[in-house]
Scaffold this motif. Structure first.
Motif, PDB file in Angstrom:
ATOM      1  N   ALA A   1       0.777  -0.999   0.124  1.00 26.88           N
ATOM      2  CA  ALA A   1       0.039  -0.052   0.445  1.00 26.88           C
ATOM      3  C   ALA A   1       1.099   1.028  -0.259  1.00 26.88           C
ATOM      4  CB  ALA A   1      -0.917  -0.286   1.127  1.00 26.88           C
ATOM      5  N   LEU A   2       2.275   1.323   0.855  1.00 31.41           N
ATOM      6  CA  LEU A   2       3.030   2.473   1.067  1.00 31.41           C
ATOM      7  C   LEU A   2       3.658   2.667  -0.276  1.00 31.41           C
ATOM      8  CD1 LEU A   2       4.555   1.631   4.307  1.00 31.41           C
ATOM      9  CD2 LEU A   2       3.490   4.002   3.550  1.00 31.41           C
ATOM     10  N   ARG A   3       3.808   1.296  -0.910  1.00 33.03           N
ATOM     11  CA  ARG A   3       4.764   1.331  -2.454  1.00 33.03           C
ATOM     12  C   ARG A   3       3.344   1.824  -3.333  1.00 33.03           C
ATOM     13  NH1 ARG A   3       6.371  -3.236  -6.467  1.00 33.03           N
ATOM     14  NH2 ARG A   3       4.516  -3.731  -5.703  1.00 33.03           N
ATOM     15  N   ALA A   4       2.265   1.204  -3.405  1.00 31.29           N
ATOM     16  CA  ALA A   4       1.306   2.172  -4.289  1.00 31.29           C
ATOM     17  C   ALA A   4       0.936   3.647  -4.650  1.00 31.29           C
ATOM     18  CB  ALA A   4      -0.046   1.303  -4.350  1.00 31.29           C
ATOM     19  N   LEU A   5       1.392   4.596  -3.126  1.00 36.48           N
ATOM     20  CA  LEU A   5       0.711   5.676  -3.046  1.00 36.48           C
ATOM     21  C   LEU A   5       2.476   6.706  -3.622  1.00 36.48           C
ATOM     22  CD1 LEU A   5      -0.479   6.104   0.520  1.00 36.48           C
ATOM     23  CD2 LEU A   5      -1.759   6.250  -1.643  1.00 36.48           C
ATOM     24  N   ALA A   6       3.471   5.889  -3.131  1.00 34.92           N
ATOM     25  CA  ALA A   6       4.304   6.760  -3.457  1.00 34.92           C
ATOM     26  C   ALA A   6       4.651   6.389  -4.946  1.00 34.92           C
ATOM     27  CB  ALA A   6       5.973   5.696  -2.919  1.00 34.92           C
ATOM     28  N   ARG A   7       3.826   5.510  -5.912  1.00 31.93           N
ATOM     29  CA  ARG A   7       3.876   5.525  -7.066  1.00 31.93           C
ATOM     30  C   ARG A   7       3.033   6.703  -7.310  1.00 31.93           C
ATOM     31  NH1 ARG A   7       5.021  -0.747  -8.763  1.00 31.93           N
ATOM     32  NH2 ARG A   7       6.771  -0.845  -8.708  1.00 31.93           N
ATOM     33  N   ALA A   8       1.960   7.038  -6.929  1.00 31.00           N
ATOM     34  CA  ALA A   8       0.317   7.425  -7.490  1.00 31.00           C
ATOM     35  C   ALA A   8       0.981   9.067  -7.131  1.00 31.00           C
ATOM     36  CB  ALA A   8      -0.538   7.160  -7.017  1.00 31.00           C
ATOM     37  N   GLY A   9       2.113   9.236  -7.671  1.00 32.57           N
ATOM     38  CA  GLY A   9       1.822  11.027  -7.145  1.00 32.57           C
ATOM     39  C   GLY A   9       1.897  11.322  -6.003  1.00 32.57           C
ATOM     40  N   HIS A  10       1.897  10.785  -4.627  1.00 32.41           N
ATOM     41  CA  HIS A  10       2.036  11.796  -3.625  1.00 32.41           C
ATOM     42  C   HIS A  10       3.229  11.878  -3.071  1.00 32.41           C
ATOM     43  CE1 HIS A  10      -2.366  10.417  -2.839  1.00 32.41           C
ATOM     44  NE2 HIS A  10      -1.882   9.302  -3.580  1.00 32.41           N
ATOM     45  N   GLY A  11       4.051  12.470  -3.723  1.00 32.55           N
ATOM     46  CA  GLY A  11       5.463  12.962  -3.474  1.00 32.55           C
ATOM     47  C   GLY A  11       6.685  11.915  -2.785  1.00 32.55           C
ATOM     48  N   GLU A  12       7.162  12.334  -2.338  1.00 33.34           N
ATOM     49  CA  GLU A  12       8.600  11.309  -1.904  1.00 33.34           C
ATOM     50  C   GLU A  12       7.977  11.342  -0.442  1.00 33.34           C
ATOM     51  OE1 GLU A  12      11.460  10.512  -2.514  1.00 33.34           O
ATOM     52  OE2 GLU A  12      11.392  10.910  -4.459  1.00 33.34           O
ATOM     53  N   LEU A  13       8.308   8.991  -0.545  1.00 34.45           N
ATOM     54  CA  LEU A  13       7.927   8.753   0.933  1.00 34.45           C
ATOM     55  C   LEU A  13       8.387   9.461   2.112  1.00 34.45           C
ATOM     56  CD1 LEU A  13       6.269   6.161   1.439  1.00 34.45           C
ATOM     57  CD2 LEU A  13       8.004   4.543   1.861  1.00 34.45           C
ATOM     58  N   ARG A  14       9.402   9.502   2.204  1.00 32.97           N
ATOM     59  CA  ARG A  14      10.517   9.967   3.352  1.00 32.97           C
ATOM     60  C   ARG A  14       9.674  11.116   3.952  1.00 32.97           C
ATOM     61  NH1 ARG A  14      13.822  11.634  -0.989  1.00 32.97           N
ATOM     62  NH2 ARG A  14      13.956  13.230  -0.854  1.00 32.97           N
ATOM     63  N   ASN A  15       8.870  12.053   3.071  1.00 33.38           N
ATOM     64  CA  ASN A  15       7.916  13.436   2.825  1.00 33.38           C
ATOM     65  C   ASN A  15       7.552  13.271   4.215  1.00 33.38           C
ATOM     66  OD1 ASN A  15       9.673  14.501   2.143  1.00 33.38           O
ATOM     67  ND2 ASN A  15       8.562  15.170   0.027  1.00 33.38           N
ATOM     68  N   HIS A  16       6.624  12.121   4.509  1.00 35.38           N
ATOM     69  CA  HIS A  16       5.144  11.597   5.130  1.00 35.38           C
ATOM     70  C   HIS A  16       5.517  10.532   6.139  1.00 35.38           C
ATOM     71  CE1 HIS A  16       2.896  12.892   2.178  1.00 35.38           C
ATOM     72  NE2 HIS A  16       3.473  12.239   0.998  1.00 35.38           N
ATOM     73  N   ILE A  17       6.942  10.756   6.524  1.00 41.08           N
ATOM     74  CA  ILE A  17       7.553   9.520   7.834  1.00 41.08           C
ATOM     75  C   ILE A  17       6.547  10.085   8.917  1.00 41.08           C
ATOM     76  CG2 ILE A  17       9.629  10.748   8.296  1.00 41.08           C
ATOM     77  CD1 ILE A  17      10.633   7.666   9.011  1.00 41.08           C
ATOM     78  N   ALA A  18       6.488  11.716   9.550  1.00 46.78           N
ATOM     79  CA  ALA A  18       6.494  12.033  10.621  1.00 46.78           C
ATOM     80  C   ALA A  18       4.978  11.491  10.900  1.00 46.78           C
ATOM     81  CB  ALA A  18       6.354  13.693  10.421  1.00 46.78           C
ATOM     82  N   ASP A  19       3.671  11.565  10.099  1.00 45.70           N
ATOM     83  CA  ASP A  19       3.335  10.791  10.060  1.00 45.70           C
ATOM     84  C   ASP A  19       2.102   9.317   9.714  1.00 45.70           C
ATOM     85  OD1 ASP A  19       1.674  13.645  10.000  1.00 45.70           O
ATOM     86  OD2 ASP A  19       1.370  13.594   7.433  1.00 45.70           O
ATOM     87  N   PHE A  20       3.401   9.016   9.732  1.00 45.48           N
ATOM     88  CA  PHE A  20       3.669   7.574   9.962  1.00 45.48           C
ATOM     89  C   PHE A  20       3.500   7.338  11.427  1.00 45.48           C
ATOM     90  CE2 PHE A  20       4.762   2.977   9.160  1.00 45.48           C
ATOM     91  CZ  PHE A  20       4.203   2.932   8.325  1.00 45.48           C
ATOM     92  N   HIS A  21       4.876   8.074  11.841  1.00 47.43           N
ATOM     93  CA  HIS A  21       4.719   7.080  13.343  1.00 47.43           C
ATOM     94  C   HIS A  21       3.580   7.511  14.036  1.00 47.43           C
ATOM     95  CE1 HIS A  21       7.756   7.257  16.370  1.00 47.43           C
ATOM     96  NE2 HIS A  21       7.252   8.157  16.784  1.00 47.43           N
TER      97      HIS A  21
END
Length: 284
Positions: free
Chosen positions: A143-163
């Motif tokens: 699911a994370l990969r799907a979002l990364a590929r769908a143009g939601h920006g760099e995954l690392r930019n969302h690590i704070a929200d993930f935490h």
């Protein structure tokens, strides 16, 4: 972040909650062992919707949080639909099923989970733990990969929200375990002692570790040189978890569990028909 953005995000997650509500009702009516995890998932997702509505955790990008919830649920719904299609209409056979008996249209981790739930003396706590393992170790990195590929920006930019989502799940898990015990197995806490040291996944620490591994495995999936190995790893991890849980390496623990399984009944219960699933949504 505007209130409109958090409200829209909450509404997206509430759609997922509605889908999970329907699953719980269907599985309970059929006395399908998948009900316990569906209820667990429903409760945790309800808490996420409530948090988004109030922005209690101050998510930086609530729309990304909501989209991850939707993407993750889609993977779960697809796997459950594939199992339903294989089972077909009508009453389900109570017999034991092997993972190898099930079609490849069902992701391997979910085949392993369903097969494990059909064995004699399968416990509610096991079914929740095995499902959580499949969902976090397999569905989540995809699911994370799907979002990364769908143009939601760099995954690392969302690590704070993930935490921050980890924090929410950590707070919710103890309450949810009490609710599962009341709904499906009033001896759940006694079984907790039976599975001492094996149920860490159903704790704040276990959830954080599992979700951290999912983030790492998403990075592997996004690396062309590591994709194949990562896919194999996340496909096998649930079966390995089930095997270690039911037959630990330590022979003394293995023997003790074998004896306890022979004498401790599963004591599964089902809520009376009409028991509301939506009660916990009143705060959303």
């Amino acid at each position: 972040m505007t209130q409109d953005a958090t409200a829209v995000a909450a509404e997206k997650v509430l759609v997922v909650v509605g889908g999970l509500t329907a699953r719980v009702m269907r599985y309970e009516a059929a006395r399908d062992p998948r009900a316990a995890f569906a209820y667990t998932y429903f409760r945790l997702t309800s808490d996420l919707a409530a948090s988004l509505r109030t922005n209690a955790l101050a998510f930086r990008t609530p729309e990304w949080v909501a989209d991850l919830s939707v993407s993750l649920a889609a993977a779960y719904f697809t796997a459950m639909d594939a199992i339903d299609s294989w089972l077909g209409p009508g009453p389900r056979s109570p017999g034991e099923v092997r993972s190898a008996d099930m079609p490849e249209s069902i992701p391997r981790p979910w085949r392993d989970v369903y097969a494990a739930s059909t064995v004699r003396h399968s416990y509610v706590l096991e079914e929740v733990l095995f499902s959580m393992m499949a969902h976090m170790s397999y569905d989540l990195p995809l699911a994370l990969r799907a979002l990364a590929r769908a143009g939601h920006g760099e995954l690392r930019n969302h690590i704070a929200d993930f935490h921050r989502m980890n924090d929410l799940l950590a707070v919710s898990v103890d309450v949810v375990q009490d609710e599962i015990s009341a709904r499906y197995c009033r001896r759940l806490h006694a079984l907790d002692r039976l599975f001492t040291r094996d149920d860490e996944l159903f704790t704040s620490y276990g959830i954080r570790v599992a979700r951290g591994m999912a983030w790492f495995n998403c990075d592997r999936l996004l690396d062309p040189q590591a994709t194949a190995e990562a896919k194999g790893s996340i496909s096998r991890s649930t079966a390995a978890f089930i095997a270690e849980f039911r037959s630990p390496d330590d022979w003394r623990r293995r023997q003790a569990l074998r004896v306890l399984r022979a004498v401790v009944p599963s004591r599964r219960q089902w809520p009376p028909p009409g028991t509301p699933v939506e009660a916990s949504l009143r705060s959303v």
